[in-house]
Design an enzyme around this catalytic site. Structure first.
Site, PDB file in Angstrom:
ATOM      1  CG  ASN A   9      32.341 -18.439 -47.335  1.00 54.47           C
ATOM      2  OD1 ASN A   9      33.375 -19.105 -47.390  1.00 54.47           O
ATOM      3  ND2 ASN A   9      31.240 -18.765 -48.010  1.00 54.47           N
ATOM      4  CE  LYS A  11      31.494 -17.025 -51.278  1.00 54.83           C
ATOM      5  NZ  LYS A  11      30.499 -16.602 -52.246  1.00 54.83           N
ATOM      6  CG  HIS A  96      27.928 -21.122 -49.472  1.00 52.84           C
ATOM      7  ND1 HIS A  96      27.867 -20.919 -50.834  1.00 52.84           N
ATOM      8  CD2 HIS A  96      28.112 -19.904 -48.911  1.00 52.84           C
ATOM      9  CE1 HIS A  96      28.011 -19.625 -51.078  1.00 52.84           C
ATOM     10  NE2 HIS A  96      28.165 -18.986 -49.929  1.00 52.84           N
ATOM     11  CD  GLU A  98      29.779 -19.888 -53.644  1.00 50.29           C
ATOM     12  OE1 GLU A  98      30.731 -20.203 -52.914  1.00 50.29           O
ATOM     13  OE2 GLU A  98      29.432 -18.696 -53.831  1.00 50.29           O
ATOM     14  CD  GLU A 168      25.507 -16.618 -47.907  1.00 54.32           C
ATOM     15  OE1 GLU A 168      26.294 -15.730 -47.592  1.00 54.32           O
ATOM     16  OE2 GLU A 168      25.853 -17.670 -48.468  1.00 54.32           O
ATOM     17  N   GLY A 174      27.963 -12.609 -54.958  1.00 57.03           N
ATOM     18  CA  GLY A 174      29.050 -12.302 -55.901  1.00 57.03           C
ATOM     19  C   GLY A 174      28.598 -11.545 -57.136  1.00 57.03           C
ATOM     20  CB  SER A 214      26.412  -8.139 -53.186  1.00 52.78           C
ATOM     21  OG  SER A 214      26.675  -9.011 -54.267  1.00 52.78           O
TER      22      SER A 214
HETATM   23  P1  13P Z   1      29.619 -12.210 -51.641  1.00 57.52           P
HETATM   24  O1  13P Z   1      29.710 -11.362 -50.387  1.00 57.52           O
HETATM   25  O2  13P Z   1      30.897 -12.249 -52.409  1.00 57.52           O
HETATM   26  O3  13P Z   1      28.423 -11.855 -52.470  1.00 57.52           O
HETATM   27  O4  13P Z   1      29.396 -13.718 -51.135  1.00 57.52           O
HETATM   28  C1  13P Z   1      28.430 -13.972 -50.190  1.00 57.52           C
HETATM   29  C2  13P Z   1      28.577 -15.371 -49.728  1.00 57.52           C
HETATM   30  O5  13P Z   1      28.352 -16.305 -50.474  1.00 57.52           O
HETATM   31  C3  13P Z   1      29.033 -15.591 -48.357  1.00 57.52           C
HETATM   32  O6  13P Z   1      28.880 -16.908 -47.989  1.00 57.52           O
END
Ligand code: 13P
Length: 252
Positions: A9, A11, A96, A98, A168, A174, A214
């Site tokens: 992803n 982002k 997601h 976010e 997640e 992150g 992560s």
């Molecule tokens: P990270 O791998 O950067 O923690 O992000 C995970 C994520 O949100 C994947 O959709």
């Protein structure tokens, strides 16, 4: 046998040119060293068409990171599921954290998006997960099962076959703080049981449930070895071909 998937992803990262380079890099390394799982690249909308053209379709699938909750019309700036599909992308990431947190996406909005994605022949990578305060209050199972039920349990079993779930934990995204393989496995088992209760054991056994948060080369193998973890949804570590391949390699 359910599908094992490692999905990136990206982002809101990479210009179009940088995205094409990244897709090329991932394609080369997968072509050279192989992959024992389905590899998906989740990219910003504007990258989709070029990334589809850049990768070998038999090696790598392409995903959008979102789609609109309306089919078409006067919704300035939105991108519909039909538009995503028309690029050659086969997947869309929905729900997601976010999107939920910064763009106010609720279960009922997500339900509309899921319906449109499926109606347009996309497979959905549907994200669920608790925030830190919910984890600290021991509410993670309750939170994720209600997210699944509210946005997905109106689907028929046939439709549900096109859903990939991605657990997640928001506190692990992150932050460098991965859930332990045991914490992740516990929630994955709860999610699978919840799917079994609604759709039966066969559907539940065939449902791919990814872990995200992560995830990196150093922890992927242990996470993916868990009985109910069927791969990963990768943010930061999907932005460099070698890092991303280090996770794909966990299945080699
Ligand atoms: P990270 O791998 O950067 O923690 O992000 C995970 C994520 O949100 C994947 O959709």
């Amino acid at each position: 046998m359910r599908k094992k998937i490692v999905a990136g992803n990206w982002k809101m990262n990479k210009t179009l040119q940088e995205g094409i380079e990244l897709a090329k890099g991932v394609n080369e390394i997968v072509k050279k060293n192989g992959a024992n799982c389905t590899v998906v690249l989740g990219t910003p909308f504007i990258h989709l068409t070029e990334v589809v053209k850049t990768v070998d379709a038999n090696l790598i699938k392409v995903s959008a990171e979102n789609c609109a909750d309306k089919a078409s019309g006067a919704y300035t700036g939105e991108v519909s599921a039909a538009m995503v599909k028309s690029t050659g992308a086969e997947y869309v990431i929905l729900g997601h954290s976010e999107r939920r947190q910064y763009y106010g996406e609720t279960d009922s909005i997500l339900k509309e998006k899921v319906d449109l994605a499926l109606a347009n022949g996309l497979q959905v990578i549907f994200c669920i997960g608790e925030v830190l305060a919910e984890r600290e209050a021991g509410k993670q199972n309750e939170v994720v099962t209600s997210q699944v039920k509210n946005a997905l349990f109106h689907l028929s079993a046939e439709q549900f076959a096109n859903i990939v779930l991605a657990y997640e934990p928001v506190w692990a995204i992150g932050t460098g703080k991965t859930a332990t393989s045991e914490q992740a496995q516990d929630v994955h088992a709860v999610i699978r049981a919840c799917v079994a209760e609604k759709y039966g054991n066969e559907v539940a056994e065939n449902t791919t449930i990814l872990y995200g948060g992560s995830c990196k080369a150093s922890n992927a193998k242990e996470l993916f070895a868990q009985k109910d973890i069927d791969g990963g949804l990768i943010g930061g570590a999907s932005l460099k071909p070698e890092d991303f391949y280090g996770i794909i390699e966990a299945y080699n």
